[in-house]
Design a protein around this motif. Structure first.
Motif, mmCIF file in Angstrom:
data_model
loop_
_atom_site.group_PDB
_atom_site.id
_atom_site.type_symbol
_atom_site.label_atom_id
_atom_site.label_comp_id
_atom_site.label_asym_id
_atom_site.label_seq_id
_atom_site.Cartn_x
_atom_site.Cartn_y
_atom_site.Cartn_z
ATOM 1 N N ARG A 91 5.947 5.688 15.316
ATOM 2 C CA ARG A 91 4.903 6.632 14.893
ATOM 3 C C ARG A 91 4.869 7.824 15.836
ATOM 4 O O ARG A 91 4.998 7.674 17.052
ATOM 5 C CB ARG A 91 3.539 5.926 14.865
ATOM 6 N N GLN A 95 -5.189 -2.269 2.643
ATOM 7 C CA GLN A 95 -4.611 -3.468 3.267
ATOM 8 C C GLN A 95 -5.676 -4.520 3.609
ATOM 9 O O GLN A 95 -5.430 -5.714 3.524
ATOM 10 C CB GLN A 95 -3.820 -3.067 4.504
ATOM 11 N N THR A 142 6.504 7.751 5.718
ATOM 12 C CA THR A 142 5.160 7.873 5.139
ATOM 13 C C THR A 142 4.713 9.331 5.152
ATOM 14 O O THR A 142 4.104 9.823 4.197
ATOM 15 C CB THR A 142 4.168 6.979 5.914
ATOM 16 N N ARG A 176 -6.053 11.089 13.221
ATOM 17 C CA ARG A 176 -6.343 9.851 12.489
ATOM 18 C C ARG A 176 -5.482 8.703 13.009
ATOM 19 O O ARG A 176 -4.285 8.877 13.254
ATOM 20 C CB ARG A 176 -6.083 10.046 10.990
ATOM 21 N N ASN A 203 0.798 -1.235 0.000
ATOM 22 C CA ASN A 203 0.000 0.000 0.000
ATOM 23 C C ASN A 203 0.827 1.280 0.000
ATOM 24 O O ASN A 203 0.268 2.363 -0.040
ATOM 25 C CB ASN A 203 -1.000 0.002 1.173
ATOM 26 N N ASP A 253 4.807 -4.139 10.446
ATOM 27 C CA ASP A 253 4.103 -4.507 9.219
ATOM 28 C C ASP A 253 4.445 -5.970 8.958
ATOM 29 O O ASP A 253 5.581 -6.399 9.208
ATOM 30 C CB ASP A 253 4.572 -3.640 8.038
HETATM 31 C C1 GCU Z 1 2.574 2.927 7.938
HETATM 32 C C2 GCU Z 1 2.604 1.445 7.748
HETATM 33 C C3 GCU Z 1 1.497 0.969 6.817
HETATM 34 C C4 GCU Z 1 0.169 1.546 7.238
HETATM 35 C C5 GCU Z 1 0.239 3.048 7.385
HETATM 36 C C6 GCU Z 1 -1.077 3.651 7.918
HETATM 37 O O1 GCU Z 1 2.998 3.574 6.790
HETATM 38 O O2 GCU Z 1 3.854 1.061 7.216
HETATM 39 O O3 GCU Z 1 1.442 -0.427 6.829
HETATM 40 O O4 GCU Z 1 -0.807 1.233 6.298
HETATM 41 O O5 GCU Z 1 1.276 3.391 8.268
HETATM 42 O O6 GCU Z 1 -1.023 4.478 8.780
HETATM 43 O O7 GCU Z 1 -2.144 3.245 7.449
#
Ligand code: GCU
Length: 337
Positions: free
Chosen positions: A159, A83, A224, A180, A44, A247
């Motif tokens: 994060r 996902q 990201t 979010r 994704n 992940d």
């Molecule tokens: C991260 C993570 C992803 C996830 C994304 C999210 O980038 O690697 O697997 O989908 O966060 O916040 O949705």
């Protein structure tokens, strides 16, 4: 025959058409294993993501180790759906693999939630040890019977919260903020333990939701954040580093069962090795992502994480309900330095 039954509920018609074309092309689960078998893999994030690069390297090694019998065909950018949709495609055998965030797999076995507990890993090195130690092997095998198996875990860094308006440096600052989170109960609870309100949503909708004022911000890793240009709508990145969500690389169970034993062993070994590669690539990409965000106006603020950690302790205990969860937590903590 391909089984396209699990419809892709959350993606647009165009994406659905693209996905259907991809799924109908080439061999699926039932294709005869002659020539090169391509393993359709849903992803994704973009091609810039270190996970994508680790998958490419895994594919090259697999192709060479199996004398061209297997290689990956990676579909990035949610081309095969979000996902949730890709996990269904893996389960049905319409595709062979996907990378999905840990919270998606928690729905199949609650013990996975320990891998995404707030502040369970001390730092990236600790997480790397946990993922490469073999300590998670039985957990990963536990989804057998549901159509898929977890092959290995990749890091998605730590994060942190980012917002519009101002940085968030304390739980008090978080009050009233709509942030979010991924679509998971644990993530919603985590945001409330940090002082704010978690709003579950798919990744693709976040940018416009912040832009339109539906959200005050989001939380994700720097890579990201930069790749999806979310600094444009939420330029205040506060390093809360509240959770390191794994992940997971998942594979269809039938495909694994049908593989020749020697090839299966090679596949498992090289997939595990790709985790080490992926951690190294992640580490190298972090500074660049921060710099890109800064060059485009983002402000990074260091945060005293202790008050957040304190507030999240009750959530940590509430998440450890089964003996298996407690044992897994202990195993992870023992691997801390
Ligand atoms: C991260 C993570 C992803 C996830 C994304 C999210 O980038 O690697 O697997 O989908 O966060 O916040 O949705």
């Amino acid at each position: 025959m391909l089984h396209l039954k699990p419809v892709l509920p959350k993606i647009s018609l165009i994406a659905t058409a693209v996905a259907a074309t991809i799924l109908l092309s080439g061999c699926g689960d039932d294709a005869a294993p002659t020539g090169t078998v391509t393993l359709k893999t849903a992803f994704n994030q973009s091609e810039n993501n270190p996970q994508y690069k680790a998958l490419v390297s895994f594919s090259d090694k697999l192709e060479s180790a199996t004398n061209g019998r297997y290689k990956l065909e990676i579909h990035p950018n949610e081309l095969l759906g979000d996902q949730r949709a890709s996990l269904e495609l893996v389960q049905s055998g319409a595709i062979q693999m996907a990378v999905v965030a840990n919270p998606l797999v928690e729905n199949f076995n609650k013990n996975f939630s320990v891998l995404a507990m707030p502040y369970v890993y001390d730092n990236p090195e600790h997480q790397r040890k946990v993922f490469t130690s073999g300590a998670l092997d039985s957990l990963f095998a536990s989804t057998k019977g549901t159509g898929f198996e977890v092959i290995t875990a990749y890091t998605a860094g730590a994060r942190s919260v980012y917002t519009k308006g101002a940085a968030v440096t304390s739980p008090a600052n978080m009050q009233g903020k709509k942030i979010r989170v991924m679509q998971s109960d644990t993530m919603i609870k985590m945001l409330s333990c940090m002082g704010g309100t978690g709003v579950p949503m798919g990744q693709g909708e976040v940018y416009s939701a912040i832009q339109q004022g539906v959200l005050d911000g989001a939380e994700n890793n720097e890579i990201t954040y930069a790749d999806l240009k979310q600094y444009e709508v939420a330029p205040y990145f506060s390093a809360t580093r509240h959770v390191m969500v794994a992940d997971l690389l998942v594979a269809n169970e039938n495909f694994l069962a049908k593989m020749d034993e020697g090839d299966r062993e090679l596949f498992r070994k090289l997939a595990k090795e790709s985790t080490q590669t992926q951690f190294e690539l992640w580490d190298k990409a972090l500074d660049g992502a921060r710099q890109t965000a800064k060059d485009n106006g983002a402000t990074f603020t260091e945060v005293d994480i202790k008050p957040f950690q304190e507030r999240c302790k009750p959530l940590q205990s509430a998440m450890l309900t089964t003996p298996e969860q407690k044992a897994l937590y202990e195993t992870i903590r023992e691997l801390a330095e």
